[in-house]
Every structure is written in C-alpha cells, then in structure tokens.
Design an enzyme around this catalytic site. Structure first.
Site, short mmCIF file in Angstrom:
data_model
loop_
_atom_site.label_atom_id
_atom_site.label_comp_id
_atom_site.label_asym_id
_atom_site.label_seq_id
_atom_site.Cartn_x
_atom_site.Cartn_y
_atom_site.Cartn_z
CE LYS A 171 -2.12 2.51 3.18
NZ LYS A 171 -2.10 3.84 2.50
CB CYS A 203 11.64 9.08 10.15
SG CYS A 203 12.70 8.02 9.16
CD GLU A 224 8.78 12.47 13.43
OE1 GLU A 224 9.72 12.02 12.76
OE2 GLU A 224 7.74 11.81 13.71
CD GLU A 258 11.84 4.35 9.93
OE1 GLU A 258 11.79 5.14 10.90
OE2 GLU A 258 11.88 4.70 8.75
#
Length: 500
Positions: free
Chosen positions: A199, A307, A404, A273
């Site tokens: 996906k 990230c 973040e 992750e």
C-alpha cells in the site's frame, strides 16, 4: 526558471498521462479498475496535488477492503510456487526491476518532483537509492547459503540451518520517500520468497504506481506483488487480515500504534519504523563551516520531512556564537522554490495538511516565546512552502524540543561537557538516529557507544547505504530494515537435527 536539466513539469505531466494507470489496483499481475462507489456521488474521488503550486494534477479512486480480499487470495495462490523458487531466479527478478527503473530513470524522477515536490537532485538520489536496494538484495540472497552447519556440543549429531520466507506480507509505505521506502521493504521480501500486498501512500501515488508497469514488463509471476492505492480502510484491512503473516509499516507513531494493535490479532510478525527527534552534536573542536553544512543537510533536506532529521542541535558553548553566525547566513542563502528549478535547494512541504502542521509549530513557538534566529514563516503565494527555521536556546520542556514536527524547523541548545550532550541527546522518547561532529574520532566513537540511536553519522551527511541496517530504539520502532537485518526480517530460520 532554470530547467536546463531537461526535466520539466510539462514532461512529467506527459509521463503521468501516458504511463501512470489511475483508478485501478494492480492485483494478480493485472490492473483492476476501481469502480465508482455505489452511492453515485463524487466523494470517492481522490485528488493528487503538485506541492509546488497546490494545483490538482490528477484524480483517482482509491481501493476498498474488497480489493484487499482479492489481493490476499492472489498472494496466497502465488505463495506456494514463489516461495520455492531458487535464489538465483528471485535475484534475476530483483535485478530486472532495477534495470527497468534505470531505463525509466528520468520519468521516475519527474513524477517524484511533480507529486512529492522534491528538488530534482533529491529525486535523483531517491531513484538511485531504490535501484541500489533492489540490486543489493539480489546479491545478498544469491550469497546466502541454502544450508549451513551449526557446531554443537553433542557428538554424533549434526545440526543444519536453513531459511524459509515468513509468508504473505503487508507492506505500508509513507509519502516522504516514494520508491525508496518501497524498495527497502519489497526487495528483501521478494528476495526471501515472500508474496506481498503493497500500500503506497495515497498522497504520492504517481511514482509508486509505475512499479505495476515494471512488474508486468519483467513478467513477474502473477500474484507475487499486489499494489493497492488506498487509504486507512485498506491499511486496516491488510494489517488485520487473518491470512497476512507479516506487517511492515513506516509512518507516524499514532498510526503505528493502531497497526500494532491490529496486527496483534493472529500474532503477526511486525516491523515498525516510526518517528524520530534526532540530535546532532557539534563538539568544541569541530570544523564550524563544515558542521553548518551537516546541520543544514540534516534538517532542511526534503524540507525536514525525514524521520531521521537531526532536528535538535546541541552545540558546545565555546563555539556557539561563531556557529550560529555562519549557520544563519547559510540557511538564509538557501534557494527555496519549485522542485523543477535545478537551482532549488529546498522545495515545498508535501501537502496543505503538512504545511498546516508546520504552521501549528510556528504558532507554538511564538506562544512559548522562543528565540527565532531565522525563518518562522509560511511563504505567501501558491504551493506549500515554509521558510527554513532555527530557534535558539530552546528549553527541553518546549513542545518543539520534544515533538516530531516533520518540517524545516531546527531547535538548538548548548552544552559544556560531553556527558551533558549525551544526556540531552538521549532525553527523548525517540531514538532513531544521531550525528556527531568532532575532530577527535576516538572521543566521538566513545560517544556513539553511549547515545541511544540505531543509526549514527560521524562527520558525514545523512547518507543511507543499503548495506547498513536501519531502525531505532524506544518509540522509534521495532526491527530493522536494510542490510542483512532487512533480509532476516522476512525470513524464519529452520533447524534440522540428524545423525552424524
């Protein structure tokens, strides 16, 4: 606009029109049309945007859970034969994917710039990295021994070890590195002998959907790879499906927790992750000019949508003034603009949603009365642009220090002792990556042993090699991608005990 590189928006749009199959899913080796919803309205039409302008460049329809069921059946039917193919045959297909991507290099770069907003040079790096990943796993699986003998403490007994694929895998990839994160998951999964449902992010479908054409062109066996352009409904159907053996997800922690919960039913193998709030430590003996280049590369590449972005700067008190002076000047000299302009060094955020996310943190910084060294603004006009931003003397209690952002925002503080820098670097719920800038390699390596992070750069830009395992500690995720660890994530060991 300087587009002497040869790639233009018009050429990319032509590629989109000629080569990208929309309103379809790639299932069992064929493009399957996604039909209009029964309700007959247009609420199921999904727009795709050019982040450089905010323009809708295409519309498509997304898959539903019904497509997941069909794809799982195709992957299940293909598994028996694909899992038993020779490693040389699997390597041949991986190399064929890499070769086909090379042949369509400019098309893939153009679609990435068009749909993701990346500057051309960054998009080139992405496509090259994806190609290298497929080739790496082709070589790695070829070199892996089918059988190895394990030493035992018992006489008269032999112990053999081999590997089996983990099964049918659900691969869910993000929008910030289309094709790259796909390769990180798909290449080792195929090398191991798994069949997959992939996906891609519904935000950046254009470059990802080219993979279906590539798989057909190389005659990949039907059902081995199924591509489902869909939203949360499709992701949930994949991660909770009883026939899925493994889930590999890259994305936010909020969604990652949901994925983990869904995958718990049936005890699926899982790799996650997730987020990061990585630190870059600049020691007193560092080359300040070079350190500034590393700082800028670590936070403003891909407009900070990484990230592993080193979004927390820890600089030694003794060099603070000199470093901030140079860093401010270099940051303000960055050319922010259209990704198709080859002079662009930082492009837009990927979407209006992501731009609003960055604006939210600008507002928080103002409410917290943070000292803004430069930036802190949304760029007026078309597209999703924010200025590269640096805040100094940011307390560890600030939301910008802890959370973040996934945008071009750097927060900074100072230290006087290495132990303090290590403590500050580790004071985070995330532990994905870090950078150390120091003239003393031994001292820096001593720091590496104490810093909680899965990937650390020392006096180097954020280069990611296919040979180096990738993943973090704490809430940055579970498991590893890339390297031999990445292949192991899609294999289960099998042991055979027999007489001497």
């Amino acid at each position: 606009m300087n587009n002497s590189d040869g790639l233009t928006r018009d050429i990319a749009k032509q590629t989109m029109q000629n080569d990208v199959v929309l309103n379809a899913a790639y299932i069992n080796g064929n493009w399957v049309a996604v039909e209009t919803a029964e309700r007959g309205d247009e609420t199921d039409i999904h727009p795709l945007y050019d982040p450089n302008s905010g323009e809708v460049i295409a519309t498509t329809r997304l898959c539903t859970s019904a497509h997941v069921e069909t794809a799982v059946n195709a992957a299940s039917d293909a598994y028996a034969s694909w899992s038993q193919t020779t490693v040389s045959e699997r390597a041949r297909y991986l190399n064929a994917i890499a070769e086909s991507m090379e042949q369509q290099f400019d098309k893939l770069v153009g679609l990435s710039v068009l749909n993701n907003g990346k500057p051309i040079e960054e998009a080139k790096i992405d496509v090259s990295d994806a190609i290298a990943c497929y080739r790496y796993y082709a070589n790695l699986i070829t070199a892996q021994e089918t059988w190895s003998e394990v030493s035992t403490s018992e006489s008269g007994i032999r112990l053999l070890k081999t590997y089996a694929p983990v099964g049918i895998c659900a691969l869910i990839v993000p929008w910030n590195f289309p094709m790259v994160t796909t390769a990180w998951k798909l290449a080792p999964a195929l090398a191991a002998g798994c069949t997959v449902l992939l996906k891609p992010s519904e935000v950046t479908l254009l470059p990802e959907l080219m993979l279906g054409n590539i798989l057909s062109a190389i005659n990949m066996p039907k059902g081995v790879v199924n591509i489902l352009p869909g939203g949360a409904e499709v992701g949930a159907a994949m991660t909770s499906h009883p026939q899925i053996d493994k889930v590999s997800f890259t994305g936010s922690n909020v969604v990652g927790e949901k994925v983990m919960s869904q995958a718990a039913k049936g005890i699926k193998d899982i790799s996650l992750e997730l987020g990061g709030k990585s630190a870059i430590i600049v020691c007193a003996d560092a080359d300040i000019d070079y350190a500034c280049d590393l700082i800028i590369g670590g936070i403003f590449t891909n407009a900070g949508q990484i990230c592993s972005a080193t979004s927390r700067l820890l600089v030694h008190q003794d060099i603070k003034q000199s470093l901030f002076k140079i860093l401010k000047a270099k940051t303000e000299s960055l050319h922010i603009g259209d990704g198709f302009d080859i002079s662009t060094q930082m492009g837009p955020l990927v979407s209006a949603q992501q731009l609003n996310q960055v604006k939210k943190y600008f507002d928080i910084a103002a409410a917290e009365h943070l000292n803004c060294l430069t930036g802190g603004e949304i760029v007026d006009g078309s597209g999703y642009f924010a200025t590269p931003t640096i805040y100094t003397d940011v307390p560890a209690t600030s939301q910008l220090w802890m959370e973040e952002v996934f945008g071009p925002i750097l927060v900074t503080t100072t230290f006087t002792e290495e132990a303090e820098a290590i403590r500050l670097a580790n004071d985070s719920k995330y532990a994905l990556a870090a950078t150390i800038v120091s003239a003393d390699e031994k001292a820096a390596l001593d720091m590496v042993l104490q810093i909680q992070a899965g990937h650390i750069w020392m006096n180097e830009q954020q280069i990611v090699l296919p040979e180096a395992g990738w993943g973090g500690f704490k809430q940055s995720g579970i498991g590893r991608e890339l390297g031999a660890d990445g292949l192991s994530a899609y294999q289960k060991s099998k042991h055979v005990l027999l007489p001497q």
